[in-house]
Design an enzyme around this catalytic site. Structure first.
Site, mmCIF file in Angstrom:
data_model
loop_
_atom_site.group_PDB
_atom_site.id
_atom_site.type_symbol
_atom_site.label_atom_id
_atom_site.label_comp_id
_atom_site.label_asym_id
_atom_site.label_seq_id
_atom_site.Cartn_x
_atom_site.Cartn_y
_atom_site.Cartn_z
ATOM 1 C CG HIS A 59 5.143 3.930 5.903
ATOM 2 N ND1 HIS A 59 4.759 3.028 6.856
ATOM 3 C CD2 HIS A 59 5.735 3.202 4.928
ATOM 4 C CE1 HIS A 59 5.108 1.802 6.480
ATOM 5 N NE2 HIS A 59 5.714 1.886 5.317
ATOM 6 C CD GLU A 61 0.771 6.564 8.225
ATOM 7 O OE1 GLU A 61 1.496 6.522 7.214
ATOM 8 O OE2 GLU A 61 0.159 5.590 8.668
ATOM 9 C CB CYS A 95 2.839 5.095 10.971
ATOM 10 S SG CYS A 95 3.769 5.307 9.439
ATOM 11 N NE ARG A 195 0.239 2.057 -21.799
ATOM 12 C CZ ARG A 195 0.722 2.294 -23.014
ATOM 13 N NH1 ARG A 195 1.760 3.106 -23.177
ATOM 14 N NH2 ARG A 195 0.187 1.704 -24.049
ATOM 15 C CB SER A 234 2.808 -20.039 -23.323
ATOM 16 O OG SER A 234 2.519 -20.063 -24.706
ATOM 17 C CD GLU A 307 -2.643 -0.270 -22.447
ATOM 18 O OE1 GLU A 307 -3.054 0.498 -23.317
ATOM 19 O OE2 GLU A 307 -1.508 -0.189 -21.949
ATOM 20 N N GLY A 309 -6.146 -7.058 -24.866
ATOM 21 C CA GLY A 309 -7.053 -7.458 -25.925
ATOM 22 C C GLY A 309 -8.248 -8.237 -25.421
ATOM 23 C CB THR A 311 -8.707 -13.423 -26.223
ATOM 24 O OG1 THR A 311 -9.121 -13.199 -27.568
ATOM 25 C CG2 THR A 311 -8.836 -14.890 -25.894
HETATM 26 C C1 AOF Z 1 1.544 3.039 6.798
HETATM 27 N N1 AOF Z 1 1.785 4.083 5.990
HETATM 28 O O1 AOF Z 1 2.410 4.960 4.035
HETATM 29 C C2 AOF Z 1 2.246 2.630 4.169
HETATM 30 C C3 AOF Z 1 1.930 1.531 5.021
HETATM 31 O O2 AOF Z 1 7.961 -2.638 4.426
HETATM 32 P P1 AOF Z 1 7.530 -1.532 5.326
HETATM 33 O O3 AOF Z 1 8.175 -1.574 6.668
HETATM 34 O O4 AOF Z 1 7.587 -0.188 4.671
HETATM 35 O O5 AOF Z 1 5.992 -1.798 5.675
HETATM 36 C C4 AOF Z 1 5.115 -1.992 4.678
HETATM 37 C C5 AOF Z 1 3.735 -2.331 5.183
HETATM 38 O O6 AOF Z 1 3.191 -1.202 5.878
HETATM 39 C C6 AOF Z 1 2.822 -2.592 4.014
HETATM 40 O O7 AOF Z 1 2.768 -3.963 3.679
HETATM 41 C C7 AOF Z 1 1.492 -2.094 4.532
HETATM 42 O O8 AOF Z 1 0.877 -3.062 5.362
HETATM 43 C C8 AOF Z 1 1.907 -0.908 5.385
HETATM 44 N N2 AOF Z 1 1.988 0.272 4.527
HETATM 45 N N3 AOF Z 1 1.562 1.773 6.287
HETATM 46 O O9 AOF Z 1 1.304 3.213 7.992
HETATM 47 C C9 AOF Z 1 2.152 3.952 4.709
HETATM 48 N N4 AOF Z 1 2.637 2.446 2.898
HETATM 49 ZN ZN ZN Z 2 3.808 3.285 8.567
#
Ligand code: AOF
Ligand code: ZN
Length: 376
Positions: A59, A61, A95, A195, A234, A307, A309, A311
């Site tokens: 993550h 943090e 975190c 993208r 489809s 992308e 189109g 419709t």
């Molecule tokens: C944070 N910092 O950088 C992100 C968070 O599957 P896990 O255990 O990695 O947890 C994912 C969940 O944590 C995700 O669905 C979202 O709620 C949160 N993401 N949280 O503190 C991060 N990416």
């Molecule tokens: Zn986290």
């Protein structure tokens, strides 16, 4: 003269910019930016920063605290989403625990994480631990950056960006639907970057049959950032000899078909390395777009780039599914009756200030672009 930003706003802006770097790479997780700051003799100093890594872990943090080490003690953590409080099989230390262990005195968090496993608990745990928690700094920007994650956990669908290119007189295609080379090369690079900031690119089988596109990201250094390629097909007409299918081993191809599409075609596509999924048809006989998006969300997709189109753009917008709309306009006119790029239904919604707000606009090469964001 513009008022100077407060330190909190400035550092949160930096955290948002860091988080934006991971967009398209972190699904099923949001891309969270984090900055750790400590007081210095001439004001606050950044001692660590980071963002969610590809695949969703570590993550943001964790990256920032890793860099800050012991310097985080007594400092402030700026984070674009509420720090997580949950433990999962896949996850490591939550975190909030890292934040407490690092000894920060203050956490500035843009928004709460609507993930029901967290949903305020992260902030509450930090406060209980005696840490000052400030929320709501640049909340609107954070909501937009985390829109894919938020929609996935609250509505079970990814966010969708629809992009269409038009000539100066408003056409996406020539008479009878012939293909037009509309955008300048600079706009081409910009589209590749767009993208790359999405988890999946979605297009209709009509475009595949007409253009045989590759839909990978072809920018130096960004090739590995090619999103999943999703084809709405489809009747399963996707040719085995198409560039998409031939590259399916390298960049995933997911084909969404109707329930009545031939099984033999599915078997052949799966043997060629594609994944086939099925959804029902809507009242108009077309694939049910919401159901298709829900399938993608179930597989972890948070941000879809279409992308597809004029419709499909209108269909998405009328169904309330086009969260961001980007229209590029080239300086050249077609000078004939072509395929209208922004169909009347979409045009009416874009002009309605209660539904879309104008966001970024500017120039890419010779082309101008306008981005609209759907008001939630
Ligand atoms: C944070 N910092 O950088 C992100 C968070 O599957 P896990 O255990 O990695 O947890 C994912 C969940 O944590 C995700 O669905 C979202 O709620 C949160 N993401 N949280 O503190 C991060 N990416
Ligand atoms: Zn986290």
């Amino acid at each position: 003269m513009a008022e100077a930003e407060s330190d909190d706003v400035a550092f949160m802006r930096r955290a948002l910019a860091l988080g934006a770097r991971g967009l398209g790479q972190t699904w099923p997780n949001p891309s969270v930016g984090a900055v750790v700051v400590r007081p210095g003799p001439d004001g606050p100093v950044v001692v660590g920063e980071g963002h969610t890594q590809p695949g969703g872990r570590p993550h943001g943090e964790a990256m920032a605290f890793e860099q800050a080490g012991a310097l985080a003690a007594g400092g402030t953590l700026y984070v674009t989403l509420e720090p997580c409080s949950h433990r999962t099989v896949r996850g490591g230390t939550p975190c909030v625990e890292r934040t407490m262990r690092a000894g920060v005195a203050r956490v500035v968090s843009a928004i709460a994480d609507p993930n029901p496993m967290i949903a305020g608990l992260g902030h509450a745990i930090l406060r209980t631990a005696g840490i000052e928690v400030v929320t709501g700094v640049l909340a609107a920007e954070a909501l937009r950056s985390h829109r894919g994650h938020i929609l996935r956990v609250t509505q079970g669908r990814p966010m969708v960006t629809f992009k269409v290119a038009r000539t100066a007189d408003g056409y996406a295609g020539g008479p009878g639907g012939t293909r037009l080379a509309i955008s300048s090369p600079e706009a081409g690079d910009w589209v590749h970057r767009l993208r790359a900031s999405h988890d999946a690119i979605m297009l209709g089988i009509g475009t595949v049959l007409a253009d045989d596109p590759l839909l990978t990201v072809r920018l130096p250094g960004l090739e590995i950032r090619s999103p999943v390629r999703v084809v709405l097909d489809s009747r399963l007409r996707l040719p085995l000899a198409s560039k998409l299918v031939r590259g399916a081993q390298d960049v995933p191809v997911w084909v969404i078909a109707a329930e009545d599409a031939p099984v033999a075609a599915e078997i052949a596509l799966v043997a060629a390395g594609c994944e086939v999924m099925r959804v029902g048809r809507g009242p108009d006989g077309q694939l049910d777009l919401r159901a298709a998006l829900e399938l993608l969300a179930l597989r972890g997709i948070t941000r879809v780039f279409s992308e597809g189109g004029p419709t499909i753009g209108e269909q998405l917008a009328l169904a309330g599914l086009a969260d961001e709309v980007i229209v590029t306009t080239s300086p050249q006119a077609l000078g004939a009756q072509g395929v209208v790029a922004v169909r009347p239904g979409l045009a009416a919604l874009l002009a309605d200030p209660d539904i879309y707000a104008p966001a970024e606009s500017g120039l890419v090469g010779r082309d101008s672009f306008q981005q609209f964001t759907r008001i939630v």
